[in-house]
Write a protein that holds these residues in place. Sequence first.
Motif, short mmCIF file in Angstrom:
data_model
loop_
_atom_site.label_atom_id
_atom_site.label_comp_id
_atom_site.label_asym_id
_atom_site.label_seq_id
_atom_site.Cartn_x
_atom_site.Cartn_y
_atom_site.Cartn_z
N ARG A 72 0.84 -1.21 0.00
CA ARG A 72 0.00 0.00 0.00
C ARG A 72 0.87 1.25 0.00
O ARG A 72 0.61 2.22 -0.74
CB ARG A 72 -0.92 -0.01 1.22
N ALA A 73 1.92 1.26 0.81
CA ALA A 73 2.81 2.42 0.88
C ALA A 73 3.49 2.67 -0.45
O ALA A 73 3.65 3.82 -0.88
CB ALA A 73 3.84 2.21 1.99
N VAL A 74 3.92 1.61 -1.12
CA VAL A 74 4.60 1.75 -2.42
C VAL A 74 3.65 2.35 -3.46
O VAL A 74 4.00 3.28 -4.20
CB VAL A 74 5.14 0.40 -2.89
N LEU A 75 2.43 1.83 -3.54
CA LEU A 75 1.47 2.35 -4.51
C LEU A 75 1.13 3.81 -4.25
O LEU A 75 1.03 4.61 -5.18
CB LEU A 75 0.21 1.50 -4.51
N LEU A 76 0.96 4.17 -2.99
CA LEU A 76 0.65 5.56 -2.66
C LEU A 76 1.83 6.47 -2.94
O LEU A 76 1.66 7.61 -3.40
CB LEU A 76 0.21 5.66 -1.20
N ALA A 77 3.04 5.99 -2.68
CA ALA A 77 4.22 6.80 -2.95
C ALA A 77 4.35 7.10 -4.45
O ALA A 77 4.68 8.21 -4.85
CB ALA A 77 5.47 6.10 -2.44
N HIS A 78 4.07 6.09 -5.27
CA HIS A 78 4.14 6.29 -6.72
C HIS A 78 3.02 7.19 -7.20
O HIS A 78 3.24 8.13 -7.97
CB HIS A 78 4.07 4.94 -7.43
N LYS A 79 1.80 6.93 -6.74
CA LYS A 79 0.64 7.65 -7.26
C LYS A 79 0.55 9.08 -6.74
O LYS A 79 0.36 10.02 -7.51
CB LYS A 79 -0.63 6.89 -6.90
N GLU A 80 0.68 9.24 -5.43
CA GLU A 80 0.38 10.52 -4.81
C GLU A 80 1.60 11.38 -4.50
O GLU A 80 1.48 12.60 -4.42
CB GLU A 80 -0.42 10.31 -3.51
N ARG A 81 2.75 10.74 -4.32
CA ARG A 81 3.94 11.52 -3.93
C ARG A 81 4.97 11.61 -5.05
O ARG A 81 6.07 12.11 -4.82
CB ARG A 81 4.57 10.92 -2.66
N GLY A 82 4.65 11.12 -6.22
CA GLY A 82 5.52 11.30 -7.37
C GLY A 82 6.82 10.53 -7.30
O GLY A 82 7.82 10.95 -7.90
N ALA A 83 6.84 9.39 -6.62
CA ALA A 83 8.04 8.55 -6.57
C ALA A 83 8.09 7.71 -7.85
O ALA A 83 7.80 6.51 -7.85
CB ALA A 83 8.03 7.66 -5.32
N LEU A 84 8.47 8.36 -8.95
CA LEU A 84 8.36 7.75 -10.27
C LEU A 84 9.32 6.59 -10.48
O LEU A 84 9.07 5.73 -11.33
CB LEU A 84 8.58 8.81 -11.35
N ALA A 85 10.39 6.54 -9.70
CA ALA A 85 11.32 5.41 -9.82
C ALA A 85 10.68 4.09 -9.43
O ALA A 85 11.18 3.02 -9.79
CB ALA A 85 12.56 5.66 -8.96
N LEU A 86 9.56 4.17 -8.71
CA LEU A 86 8.86 2.94 -8.32
C LEU A 86 8.09 2.32 -9.47
O LEU A 86 7.59 1.19 -9.34
CB LEU A 86 7.91 3.23 -7.16
N ALA A 87 7.97 3.03 -10.58
CA ALA A 87 7.20 2.49 -11.70
C ALA A 87 7.80 1.18 -12.20
O ALA A 87 7.05 0.27 -12.61
CB ALA A 87 7.15 3.51 -12.85
N ARG A 88 9.10 1.05 -12.17
CA ARG A 88 9.71 -0.18 -12.71
C ARG A 88 9.40 -1.41 -11.86
O ARG A 88 8.93 -2.42 -12.40
CB ARG A 88 11.22 -0.01 -12.87
#
Length: 301
Positions: A72-88
Amino acid sequence: MVGVEGVRRWWQELTGLVLPAECGGCGRARTVLCPACRAALGGTAPRRVRPLPEPPGLPAVHAAARYADEVRAVLLAHKERGALALARPLGAALAGAVWVGLGWGEGEGPPPPGHVLLVPVPSAPQAVRARGHDPARRIALAAAGELRRAGASVRVAAVLRQRRVVADQSGLNSRQRLENLVGALTVVPGGARVLCGGSVVLVDDLVTTGASLAEAARAVRAAVAAEWRAAGDVMWTERDEGAAAVYGGVTREGRGVRRSGAREGGAGRVPAGPVGVAAGGDVVCAAVVAAPPDSFEINRN
């Protein structure tokens, strides 16, 4: 003149933009995703999930992970906090769900022939503007890259658009979400022809009630049905608020459909050739990164 301390601060700020400050799941310093959080995201085999209640027209959905804790934390970081490196890493998890959902097994051997189209469920335009990116589309692009490296013929077809404003889904129950989304999505002009070029897999980062995926499936089915009707290749009936294929005897040369039975745990083998339908007669299946834990436990026929 900038002193040594000023250069050091400037370099720290620059590297903070380029390198992750912390793990997207647990906050461990200087890593995109620590080994423990990576294992939580992609350490188990993707499984079929079913929201309860299951919305009409929902295709078979496979998820890579349970939506809890680090995931859940990873998905929210990518979606809402712009942690784009998590896309991979999110794309790698989604690729696993696509692979299993299409009936390609657990990854052993090369994938069957045939083109696959990953169709992301779009975010609302205002949400994309606020976030600065479309999370589902970004993850879909990463997943397509993973699948191509594994030998599959895959591309992303971002052909769905919202055609009316919808309310914020947070706080709505399953019935309210269905009512909020009914008729909200459409396929862009020319998109139906693209959808007829391969087996369609709807993709998203998360499924909760299934309302978004059900509406996306309705829009894709309607567009593909209209395209095939115009070509005189197929007759269509309406069932469960979605189009179900009833194949006639007339097909264009090179566009014949070989029906193959779906099975629990997968949508069956992808038919050979660019037929625009998933195996088993449905036009779509779906894959997501995560689903609520209770949707993994539901195993009813």
